[in-house]
Design a protein around this motif. Sequence first.
Motif, PDB file in Angstrom:
ATOM      1  N   GLY A 220      71.613  21.366 -15.509  1.00  0.00           N
ATOM      2  CA  GLY A 220      72.272  20.085 -15.731  1.00  0.00           C
ATOM      3  C   GLY A 220      72.426  19.836 -17.206  1.00  0.00           C
ATOM      4  N   LEU A 221      72.884  18.655 -17.538  1.00  0.00           N
ATOM      5  CA  LEU A 221      72.987  18.275 -18.941  1.00  0.00           C
ATOM      6  C   LEU A 221      71.600  18.017 -19.507  1.00  0.00           C
TER       7      LEU A 221
ATOM      8  N   ALA B 205      78.475  12.949 -16.530  1.00  0.00           N
ATOM      9  CA  ALA B 205      77.633  13.817 -15.714  1.00  0.00           C
ATOM     10  C   ALA B 205      78.003  13.645 -14.244  1.00  0.00           C
TER      11      ALA B 205
ATOM     12  N   LYS C 134      77.655  20.499 -13.641  1.00  0.00           N
ATOM     13  CA  LYS C 134      77.051  19.681 -14.694  1.00  0.00           C
ATOM     14  C   LYS C 134      77.839  18.407 -14.959  1.00  0.00           C
TER      15      LYS C 134
END
Length: 327
Positions: free
Chosen positions: A11-12, A58, A284
């Motif tokens: 993910g971020l 996101a 993401k």
Amino acid sequence: MPPDRFVSTGGLPGGATVGDLVETAYRLFRTTDAGELSAVYPALTRADPDSFGICVAAIDGRLYEVGDSRRAFTIMSVAKPFVFALACQAVGVDAVRALVGVNATGLSFNSVQAVERSNGGRTNPMVNPGAIATTSLTPGESLDDRWRLLLDGLNRFAGRPLALDAEVLASALATNHRNRALAALLKSVDGLAGDTDAAVELYTRQSCLSVTATDLAMMGATLADGGVCPITQERVVDPEIARVTLAVMTIAGLYETSGDWLLDVGIPGKSGIGGGIVTVSPGKGALATYGPRLDEAGNSVRGILTARYLSRHLGLDLLASQPVAPA
């Protein structure tokens, strides 16, 4: 049961890190004055050349934005991947691929040669002739029915209603002679579905929708999340449609500079002469920028610099990898 297909993992970074990096990118590139405003349509020359906005979305709906991220501009060619996705959802990937093609032309976005040198006028959905052919597949009994279907789909990608920019639309309809010629050429080689005038009208309308960088980031994040809009949780397109859309963006989203983009940024992107760029990192989220100063290929100069910087520092690049300890 295991999934049919693995998707991007991870993910971020943490929220504070993302916010800090977005602010840093804004400071680094907001004074870049290279590039010129688009003169393709007269109304585009009235944009503020110093406008600059960044938004990262996101897949869980978080937004990180700075500068003119909520300033409205016309979507122009950034509509192309989303209309392609809607066409694939409506008539099937195979039907769109058969009529439009998917391979890069290596030529400018409005090249006549690209149509003339291919079998049946097939180009790809990210350049003007291919995008007009894609739009021509929109189903409906009338022009208004078809427009309502397109607009509804684009609204669902953005998670909110979008409106036409009347000034830019009038300017485009009065001066889109090359697109009309491309449509006529496509029709002459059976590369267009239905009426040429209707196809160009629909294509011009979709290009003149008013959006913000925040809208584009949310639209990109919908593709990143396999076709589900992060803020409405509505499925807009099927996961496989989202995947093929990202594929065609990777192939030709930055026109003849798509190879440089992939080398420098490493993820699917799409630019438009209105000054927007959307960049998608599957699984993401998405990055969108607005900066109307364009390079010779019609891509936002500040947008490209921002994408290069944030792709590396946010870990968006699909082509970059690092060793992972064995389980």
